[in-house]
Design a protein around this motif. Structure first.
Motif, short mmCIF file in Angstrom:
data_model
loop_
_atom_site.label_atom_id
_atom_site.label_comp_id
_atom_site.label_asym_id
_atom_site.label_seq_id
_atom_site.Cartn_x
_atom_site.Cartn_y
_atom_site.Cartn_z
N GLU A 78 39.72 30.03 46.35
CA GLU A 78 40.24 28.86 45.63
C GLU A 78 41.76 28.69 45.84
O GLU A 78 42.20 27.75 46.48
N ALA A 79 42.53 29.64 45.32
CA ALA A 79 43.99 29.50 45.38
C ALA A 79 44.62 30.87 45.15
O ALA A 79 44.04 31.71 44.45
N PRO A 80 45.80 31.10 45.72
CA PRO A 80 46.48 32.37 45.44
C PRO A 80 46.80 32.50 43.95
O PRO A 80 47.09 31.50 43.28
N GLY A 81 46.72 33.71 43.44
CA GLY A 81 47.15 34.00 42.07
C GLY A 81 48.53 34.66 42.12
O GLY A 81 49.23 34.61 43.14
N ARG A 82 48.90 35.30 41.03
CA ARG A 82 50.25 35.88 40.93
C ARG A 82 50.52 36.94 42.00
O ARG A 82 51.52 36.92 42.70
N ARG A 83 49.57 37.88 42.12
CA ARG A 83 49.76 38.98 43.10
C ARG A 83 49.82 38.43 44.53
O ARG A 83 50.61 38.88 45.35
N GLU A 84 48.94 37.47 44.79
CA GLU A 84 48.87 36.90 46.14
C GLU A 84 50.18 36.18 46.48
O GLU A 84 50.69 36.27 47.59
N THR A 141 31.59 30.63 50.68
CA THR A 141 32.51 29.93 49.78
C THR A 141 32.49 30.62 48.42
O THR A 141 31.42 30.93 47.88
N LEU A 142 33.68 30.88 47.89
CA LEU A 142 33.81 31.62 46.63
C LEU A 142 34.24 30.63 45.53
O LEU A 142 35.39 30.18 45.52
N GLY A 143 33.30 30.28 44.69
CA GLY A 143 33.62 29.37 43.57
C GLY A 143 33.35 27.91 43.91
O GLY A 143 33.02 27.56 45.04
N THR A 166 28.76 31.02 46.86
CA THR A 166 28.55 31.99 45.77
C THR A 166 29.67 31.84 44.72
O THR A 166 30.58 31.04 44.87
N TYR A 167 29.54 32.63 43.65
CA TYR A 167 30.54 32.58 42.59
C TYR A 167 31.88 33.14 43.07
O TYR A 167 31.94 33.93 44.02
N HIS A 168 32.93 32.77 42.34
CA HIS A 168 34.23 33.35 42.62
C HIS A 168 34.25 34.76 42.03
O HIS A 168 33.82 34.95 40.87
N ALA A 177 36.52 36.39 40.65
CA ALA A 177 37.25 36.46 39.37
C ALA A 177 36.30 36.14 38.21
O ALA A 177 36.43 36.72 37.12
N ALA A 178 35.36 35.24 38.43
CA ALA A 178 34.43 34.86 37.37
C ALA A 178 33.47 36.01 37.05
O ALA A 178 32.92 36.10 35.95
N ALA A 179 33.27 36.88 38.04
CA ALA A 179 32.30 37.97 37.87
C ALA A 179 32.92 39.25 37.31
O ALA A 179 32.21 40.21 37.00
N LEU A 180 34.27 39.25 37.18
CA LEU A 180 34.94 40.50 36.79
C LEU A 180 34.44 41.03 35.45
O LEU A 180 34.27 42.23 35.27
N TYR A 181 34.22 40.12 34.52
CA TYR A 181 33.79 40.57 33.19
C TYR A 181 32.42 40.02 32.81
O TYR A 181 32.09 39.93 31.65
N ASN A 182 31.65 39.63 33.81
CA ASN A 182 30.34 39.05 33.53
C ASN A 182 29.28 39.72 34.44
O ASN A 182 29.16 39.37 35.62
N PRO A 183 28.54 40.69 33.89
CA PRO A 183 27.60 41.45 34.71
C PRO A 183 26.54 40.58 35.39
O PRO A 183 26.11 40.89 36.50
N GLN A 184 26.16 39.46 34.74
CA GLN A 184 25.14 38.60 35.36
C GLN A 184 25.65 37.93 36.64
O GLN A 184 24.96 37.88 37.65
N LEU A 185 26.89 37.45 36.54
CA LEU A 185 27.49 36.81 37.72
C LEU A 185 27.73 37.85 38.81
O LEU A 185 27.58 37.58 39.99
N ARG A 186 28.05 39.05 38.39
CA ARG A 186 28.30 40.10 39.38
C ARG A 186 27.01 40.43 40.15
O ARG A 186 27.03 40.60 41.36
N GLU A 187 25.90 40.47 39.40
CA GLU A 187 24.60 40.71 40.05
C GLU A 187 24.28 39.60 41.05
O GLU A 187 23.80 39.87 42.15
#
Ligand code: URA
Length: 216
Positions: free
Chosen positions: A50-56, A127-129, A171-173, A175-185
């Protein structure tokens, strides 16, 4: 068109130079460093985020923060090295406060996104997100984007208006899956599709025909 490695390298450096001095959209005002992308110029797999974040933005590299750690893990799980793939984003500069990129910004940055796809000519685009999926489907592929949760989970054959036919895995981004086990699966299962798509484009697992024996 057949590229020699030197041509590719110099075209890449030109694109990077253009991105570094780009003022095509307002995001240039906020960036510390633009993030053109990184990876192999001969990559078969092209990741579009999608877009760079702070670290990027600090490092000038894509996916180096928490979402990047998950991306690395997902790649490791399917035995693909990060250095083998190419990774970039629909916008190359960080939006303020990590807001979503706007359509105008994505459109302005498309000159670079498209140049990178045309340079690398990947076989598979992941594609992520939503933003990246919509860009490839609607903007480049002339297909309807119905939203990530409806569209993910399959490999699509898409003719891009860059004179390129690719397999697209939306697929999902991460970042969206970091705290969501369903999206991670779901992400883990979509990453397995990458292996399948890759072996299809490489022609692996096909029954040998008489032609194979003649060729050898
Ligand atoms: N999220 C993205 O979409 N891209 C990055 O480079 C980092 C986080």
């Amino acid at each position: 068109m057949a590229w020699c490695m030197q041509d590719k390298e110099s075209s890449w450096l030109k694109i990077v130079e253009q991105i570094k001095t780009c003022t095509l959209c307002p995001l240039h005002k906020y960036r510390r460093n633009p993030v053109p992308g990184e990876g192999s110029l001969n990559a078969e797999i092209f990741f579009l985020g999608e877009a760079p974040g702070r670290r990027e933005d600090e490092m000038g590299r894509p996916f180096v923060g928490a979402a990047g750690q998950l991306l690395n893990k997902l790649l490791e799980d399917i035995n693909i090295k990060r250095s083998e793939v190419f990774i970039t984003n629909v916008v190359k500069c960080r939006p303020p406060n990590n807001r979503d990129p706007k359509d105008d910004e994505i459109r302005a940055c498309s000159v670079y996104t498209d140049s990178l796809i045309s340079l690398i000519r990947p076989k598979v685009i992941v594609t992520l997100g939503n933003h990246a999926g919509r860009y490839i489907f609607e903007f480049l592929g002339n297909r309807r984007w119905l939203g990530i949760s409806k569209i993910r989970g399959k490999v699509y054959e898409v003719n891009l208006r860059l004179d390129l036919r690719v397999k697209v895995i939306p697929t999902y981004h991460p970042a969206a899956a970091l705290y969501n086990p369903q999206l991670r699966e779901a992400l883990e299962s979509d990453f397995k599709l990458i292996v399948k798509a890759l072996s299809e484009v490489r022609g692996e697992g096909r029954r040998p025909t008489l032609l194979n024996f003649i060729k050898h």
